[in-house]
Motif scaffolding. Structure first.
Motif, PDB file in Angstrom:
ATOM      1  N   ALA A 178       0.918  -1.255  -0.156  1.00  0.00           N
ATOM      2  CA  ALA A 178      -0.050  -0.032   0.077  1.00  0.00           C
ATOM      3  C   ALA A 178       1.009   1.267  -0.025  1.00  0.00           C
ATOM      4  O   ALA A 178       0.668   2.126  -0.715  1.00  0.00           O
ATOM      5  CB  ALA A 178      -0.907  -0.190   1.240  1.00  0.00           C
ATOM      6  N   LEU A 179       2.131   1.135   0.922  1.00  0.00           N
ATOM      7  CA  LEU A 179       2.841   2.470   0.687  1.00  0.00           C
ATOM      8  C   LEU A 179       3.511   2.598  -0.544  1.00  0.00           C
ATOM      9  O   LEU A 179       3.640   3.577  -0.946  1.00  0.00           O
ATOM     10  CB  LEU A 179       3.584   2.181   1.895  1.00  0.00           C
ATOM     11  CG  LEU A 179       3.114   2.502   3.324  1.00  0.00           C
ATOM     12  CD1 LEU A 179       4.243   2.040   4.410  1.00  0.00           C
ATOM     13  CD2 LEU A 179       2.586   3.764   3.592  1.00  0.00           C
ATOM     14  N   GLY A 180       4.080   1.438  -1.036  1.00  0.00           N
ATOM     15  CA  GLY A 180       4.653   1.581  -2.476  1.00  0.00           C
ATOM     16  C   GLY A 180       3.888   2.061  -3.697  1.00  0.00           C
ATOM     17  O   GLY A 180       4.232   2.818  -4.296  1.00  0.00           O
ATOM     18  N   ALA A 181       2.505   1.625  -3.478  1.00  0.00           N
ATOM     19  CA  ALA A 181       1.730   1.924  -4.474  1.00  0.00           C
ATOM     20  C   ALA A 181       1.308   3.346  -4.352  1.00  0.00           C
ATOM     21  O   ALA A 181       1.114   4.126  -5.331  1.00  0.00           O
ATOM     22  CB  ALA A 181       0.484   1.204  -4.749  1.00  0.00           C
ATOM     23  N   GLY A 182       1.273   3.785  -3.197  1.00  0.00           N
ATOM     24  CA  GLY A 182       0.932   5.003  -2.644  1.00  0.00           C
ATOM     25  C   GLY A 182       2.048   6.185  -3.237  1.00  0.00           C
ATOM     26  O   GLY A 182       1.664   7.265  -3.794  1.00  0.00           O
ATOM     27  N   CYS A 183       3.313   5.793  -2.887  1.00  0.00           N
ATOM     28  CA  CYS A 183       4.378   6.586  -3.317  1.00  0.00           C
ATOM     29  C   CYS A 183       4.331   6.649  -4.700  1.00  0.00           C
ATOM     30  O   CYS A 183       4.639   7.866  -5.503  1.00  0.00           O
ATOM     31  CB  CYS A 183       5.755   5.967  -2.696  1.00  0.00           C
ATOM     32  SG  CYS A 183       5.775   6.302  -0.962  1.00  0.00           S
ATOM     33  N   ARG A 184       4.280   5.522  -5.513  1.00  0.00           N
ATOM     34  CA  ARG A 184       4.396   5.552  -6.948  1.00  0.00           C
ATOM     35  C   ARG A 184       3.305   6.553  -7.545  1.00  0.00           C
ATOM     36  O   ARG A 184       3.404   7.194  -8.433  1.00  0.00           O
ATOM     37  CB  ARG A 184       4.226   4.087  -7.532  1.00  0.00           C
ATOM     38  CG  ARG A 184       4.273   3.935  -9.045  1.00  0.00           C
ATOM     39  CD  ARG A 184       3.411   2.841  -9.547  1.00  0.00           C
ATOM     40  NE  ARG A 184       3.464   2.478 -10.830  1.00  0.00           N
ATOM     41  CZ  ARG A 184       3.586   3.561 -11.911  1.00  0.00           C
ATOM     42  NH1 ARG A 184       3.846   4.586 -11.611  1.00  0.00           N
ATOM     43  NH2 ARG A 184       3.301   3.074 -13.204  1.00  0.00           N
ATOM     44  N   TYR A 185       2.248   6.219  -7.085  1.00  0.00           N
ATOM     45  CA  TYR A 185       0.804   7.104  -7.466  1.00  0.00           C
ATOM     46  C   TYR A 185       1.356   8.530  -7.281  1.00  0.00           C
ATOM     47  O   TYR A 185       1.225   9.496  -8.276  1.00  0.00           O
ATOM     48  CB  TYR A 185      -0.274   7.048  -6.526  1.00  0.00           C
ATOM     49  CG  TYR A 185      -1.257   7.724  -7.257  1.00  0.00           C
ATOM     50  CD1 TYR A 185      -2.100   7.538  -8.260  1.00  0.00           C
ATOM     51  CD2 TYR A 185      -1.908   8.806  -6.239  1.00  0.00           C
ATOM     52  CE1 TYR A 185      -3.164   8.510  -8.705  1.00  0.00           C
ATOM     53  CE2 TYR A 185      -2.939   9.816  -6.543  1.00  0.00           C
ATOM     54  CZ  TYR A 185      -3.666   9.451  -7.893  1.00  0.00           C
ATOM     55  OH  TYR A 185      -4.626  10.327  -8.209  1.00  0.00           O
ATOM     56  N   MET A 186       1.723   9.210  -6.219  1.00  0.00           N
ATOM     57  CA  MET A 186       2.109  10.400  -5.939  1.00  0.00           C
ATOM     58  C   MET A 186       3.194  10.913  -6.856  1.00  0.00           C
ATOM     59  O   MET A 186       3.047  12.118  -7.384  1.00  0.00           O
ATOM     60  CB  MET A 186       2.432  10.774  -4.461  1.00  0.00           C
ATOM     61  CG  MET A 186       1.478  10.458  -3.460  1.00  0.00           C
ATOM     62  SD  MET A 186       1.667  10.956  -1.533  1.00  0.00           S
ATOM     63  CE  MET A 186       3.132   9.990  -1.475  1.00  0.00           C
ATOM     64  N   ILE A 187       4.157  10.106  -7.241  1.00  0.00           N
ATOM     65  CA  ILE A 187       5.287  10.339  -7.961  1.00  0.00           C
ATOM     66  C   ILE A 187       4.791  10.928  -9.509  1.00  0.00           C
ATOM     67  O   ILE A 187       4.940  11.521 -10.204  1.00  0.00           O
ATOM     68  CB  ILE A 187       6.436   9.631  -8.072  1.00  0.00           C
ATOM     69  CG1 ILE A 187       7.126   9.806  -6.530  1.00  0.00           C
ATOM     70  CG2 ILE A 187       7.428   9.915  -8.953  1.00  0.00           C
ATOM     71  CD1 ILE A 187       8.091   8.760  -6.518  1.00  0.00           C
TER      72      ILE A 187
END
Length: 126
Positions: A13-22
């Protein structure tokens, strides 16, 4: 199995969230249709994967930490499914040279970044 699922899910969840924000930030600041954000994310994520795997192989990381970081966080962060989709979008728009360049830059850059990280860790802390 369930014991490792929680760190994978939280990390994912954290990795996907970071990817989305970038990806969103890149979309706001880029005029190009070329998928620069995914290219950068795949290379950075592969470099980080090299670091995590090198530390784990040295016995300096618990299995739960490895599951959280490598499988969850970085697995959610580096999405080659997006890479595949973007390749086909470029190709179908008739940008076959850019599509081929994207495949080469993504795969060779990621492999080189991971190898560099492994080498760095092995050199810094033999």
């Amino acid at each position: 199995m369930m014991n490792g699922l929680i760190p994978v899910m939280i990390g994912g969840a954290l990795g996907a969230g970071c990817r989305y924000m970038i990806g969103q930030a890149a979309a706001r600041h880029t005029l190009s249709a070329f998928p620069w954000a995914t290219l950068g994310i795949n290379i950075i994520g592969s470099f980080l994967m090299g670091l995590v795997i090198a530390w784990f192989a040295r016995g300096e990381m618990s299995d739960h930490a490895r599951l959280f970081l490598a499988v969850g966080l970085l697995g959610g962060f580096t999405t080659f499914s997006s890479f595949s989709m973007e390749f086909w979008m470029l190709f179908e728009r008739g940008q076959s040279v850019q599509a081929a360049g994207y495949v080469l830059a993504s795969t060779l850059g990621a492999i080189a970044a991971c190898g560099l990280a492994l080498t760095l860790i092995r050199q810094v802390a033999p």
